[in-house]
Design a protein around this motif. Structure first.
Motif, short mmCIF file in Angstrom:
data_model
loop_
_atom_site.label_atom_id
_atom_site.label_comp_id
_atom_site.label_asym_id
_atom_site.label_seq_id
_atom_site.Cartn_x
_atom_site.Cartn_y
_atom_site.Cartn_z
N UNK A 115 0.01 -0.55 9.15
CA UNK A 115 -0.88 -1.10 7.94
C UNK A 115 -1.94 0.13 7.55
N UNK A 116 -2.37 0.93 8.64
CA UNK A 116 -3.35 1.89 8.24
C UNK A 116 -2.56 3.03 7.43
N UNK A 117 -1.42 3.40 7.58
CA UNK A 117 -0.65 4.36 6.77
C UNK A 117 -0.48 3.70 5.55
N UNK A 118 0.03 2.21 5.43
CA UNK A 118 0.52 1.74 4.07
C UNK A 118 -0.79 1.51 3.41
N UNK A 119 -1.97 1.55 3.84
CA UNK A 119 -3.12 1.31 3.07
C UNK A 119 -3.50 2.75 2.19
N UNK A 120 -3.17 3.81 3.08
CA UNK A 120 -3.27 5.19 2.57
C UNK A 120 -2.45 5.25 1.42
#
Lengths: 225, 429
Positions: free
Chosen positions: A203-208
């Motif tokens: 999710x962190x990478x997806x947000x980015x």
């Protein structure tokens, strides 16, 4: 032909269709029996539950940072005891051969999905741990799938997800950062990792990436715990 | 940079070499001596040897640091406790000294319970006093754990290092190294005398990698002494071609003959036990031992059979089952040693290295593949080791005769015959 994991001889079935496939079977049936395929469970991440959506995914939906993402996770196997020994061999002994032996299984799993014209984003490692290990396991998986790879992300600190507690994982921080600005307008993305636990990394990478106007984001991991 | 390197200790000059080299267009692992190309992983991620992966990855971009170690000897002589040797043991001991002097390899073929370890004491002492480093290697960890206190008791003014998986002595410096064969990977041209116990035991037998470790760890001229109770064919061939010296000790140290096993035929033993009933012959034999209050080793070929048998027998007698993956393994064996359990069911893990006085032995389902000639001879050798109780009852329960059983009984009878004094057979291996 010998099995990569247990080094026994593999019994090859002489079928007509075997003439037309290029991928050889690298793991014997006995070793594959120890792994449990992901079936049913949570709609979004594949976790073993009786509910339609698991608690972790509900959290991601309710959180205001992430609720627009709708990341769907696909995993190949559950992370059981046998899978744990395999991951230990791959990551800590550095045996990439086992990871590459899953080539046939991964390709077979991804066949029904429309993955054409998509970009792969392997989860990066921190510099020192990459030096220690010599390879990035998610990058190896990405290379098997044979689609364009985006490596514009780096990890800024050496805090490991597996050492954190459940709540600390979920809090958003800028652990992953972009190397340079990029525009992913109208592009679909698959995030690739080895193990999916709570989904924090994904999710962190997806947000980015969604900040860079990426259209559709999903993730593929080898194991689901 | 140094932190990432693989380390090998050596006594020759210090240098840094590549871990994987290309010799004649073929990859060659310098660490374990592997040149089987199918055991190498070849890809863009680097080439590495998969055979010695558990000891640390040896790949093309890795280097081995051969670290020089200087050993300072204490001026005083190494001493040993006076051990009373029998006549034949003395002859054997002298023979060992002679071949050490001539720098020739030697095979000491002694029956189970002949006191092999005591025979080599003299050679170890001689080598230590010459300022050499001695290695006593065995394939099994249990044997190391049993030998170290024994050596510490018998040798004085000698620094002994015990090496096995997870030992606290790793990296220490000493004169006498008691190790498992696997640990020798960390040494390069280091030892002046190597003694290998139980050459025919499981991981070492037929394992080229471990043999390579020993070849690498010793100095080029250093002699090896092999100790065994059941020499494999490879070594008997070497003896026939006079490549190595040999000596046979046919009788045990208490001069009583080896017990000759009785063979009892039972019918479809494994099937019956897995179904939940034990053949009558076996049960009666076991119950008889209860009245005599003798301890009993029961060997089974497979773990499933052992578990099923434990279930059946707990109705009648007190018994426990031991196998390799068990956590309480050492506890149960110690309980058996201290006479707290009368019966112990086990797989072949207890086939060697365990000494219990006044014990009877039986093998169930002896026709299984796992019980080959060497295994049967070793198991029979568990019985009657103590000079107070030299006679014991050994029974092999099998469905049918196999060649292995026949050969094993033949070998035992032959050794007993040699021990009686028929010297003509002495030199026909």
């Amino acid at each position: 032909m010998k099995c990569i994991i247990c080094r026994d001889n593999i019994y090859i079935r002489h079928i007509f269709s075997a003439l037309f496939t290029t991928d050889k079977q690298m793991i014997c049936d006995k070793c594959l029996e120890g792994l449990e395929k992901v079936e049913g469970g949570c709609v979004r991440c594949g976790k073993k539950t009786n509910d339609i959506i698991c608690n972790d995914c509900l959290f991601w939906e309710q959180n205001k940072d992430y609720n627009l993402l709708k990341v769907i996770n696909y995993s190949l196997y559950y992370y059981n005891e046998y899978a744990k020994t395999l991951v230990k061999k791959i990551k800590f002994n550095g045996d990439i051969a086992i990871l590459l032996a899953f080539r046939q299984q991964i390709k077979k799993f991804l066949k029904p999905f429309p993955i054409k014209d998509k970009i792969l984003v392997p989860v990066p490692l921190f510099k020192t741990s990459l030096q220690k290990r010599g390879f990035n396991q998610s990058e190896v998986i990405a290379r098997i799938i044979n689609l364009p790879i985006l490596d514009n992300i780096y990890k800024s600190n050496d805090v490991k997800q597996s050492k954190k507690k459940r709540i600390a994982r979920i809090v958003f921080d800028d652990q992953y950062r972009l190397k340079s600005k990029l525009n992913l307008h109208n592009k679909d993305i698959i995030i690739i990792d080895d193990i999916y636990t709570t989904g924090a990394t994904v999710h962190k990478i997806a947000k980015l990436l969604s900040d860079c106007n990426a259209r559709n984001i999903c993730s593929f991991t080898l194991f689901r715990s | 940079m140094v932190n990432n390197m693989l380390v090998e200790y050596t006594k020759s000059t210090e240098n840094i070499v590549k871990a994987v080299e290309i010799v004649k267009n073929k990859y060659y692992c310098v660490r374990c001596g592997n040149n089987d190309q199918s055991e190498f992983f070849i890809d863009d991620f680097g080439i590495y040897c998969r055979k010695c992966l558990n000891f640390g990855k040896s790949s093309t971009y890795q280097k081995i640091w051969r670290k020089e170690i200087k050993i300072i000897f204490n001026e005083s002589y190494c001493l040993k406790k006076v051990v009373n040797l029998s006549n034949i043991q003395k002859i054997a001991s002298n023979k060992c000294l002679e071949s050490f002097k001539n720098k020739r390899d030697m095979l000491l073929y002694a029956v189970c319970g002949a006191g092999k370890t005591e025979v080599v004491y003299e050679v170890i002492l001689r080598a230590l006093n010459l300022g050499n480093i001695v290695c006593f290697a065995t394939p099994r960890k249990d044997v190391v754990l049993e030998l170290v206190p024994r050596f510490k008791r018998d040798f004085f003014q000698v620094s002994i290092v015990a090496l096995y998986g997870g030992s606290p002595d790793k990296g220490k410096v000493g004169n006498l190294y008691v190790t498992t064969t696997h640990q020798l990977i960390n040494y390069y041209q280091f030892f002046d005398l190597v003694i290998i116990d139980e050459v025919d035991a499981f991981p070492y037998y037929n394992n080229k990698m471990l043999a390579g470790f020993i070849k690498k760890a010793k100095k080029e001229q250093a002699p090896i002494i092999y100790l065994t109770a059941t020499p494999p064919k490879y070594y008997t061939n070497l003896i026939r071609r006079k490549k190595i010296d040999h000596f046979i000790i046919p009788n045990r140290f208490h001069n009583h003959p080896l017990p000759i096993p009785k063979i009892v035929l039972t019918y479809s033993t494994a099937k019956k036990i897995l179904k939940g009933n034990c053949p009558k012959k076996i049960l009666l034999w076991l119950l008889k031992k209860q009245q005599l209050s003798k301890r009993v080793f029961i060997f089974v070929p497979k773990i499933e059979i052992g578990i099923a048998l434990e279930k059946i027998l707990t109705k009648y007698i007190k018994c426990r089952f031991v196998y390799a993956e068990m956590k309480e393994r050492t506890q149960i064996i110690n309980m058996f040693r201290n006479n707290k359990i009368q019966y112990i069911i086990t797989t072949t893990i207890l086939e060697r290295g365990v000494t219990v006085p006044n014990v009877d032995v039986c093998i169930i389902n002896c026709d299984d593949q796992i019980f080959d000639e060497r295994a049967i001879v070793q198991i029979v050798g568990r019985a009657g080791r103590h000079p107070k109780y030299p006679f014991s009852d050994v029974v092999l329960f099998c469905d049918y005769f196999t060649l292995e059983i026949k050969n094993a009984v033949k070998q035992i009878k032959k050794m007993n015959k040699i021990a009686k004094g028929n010297k003509n057979e002495m030199y026909n291996m």
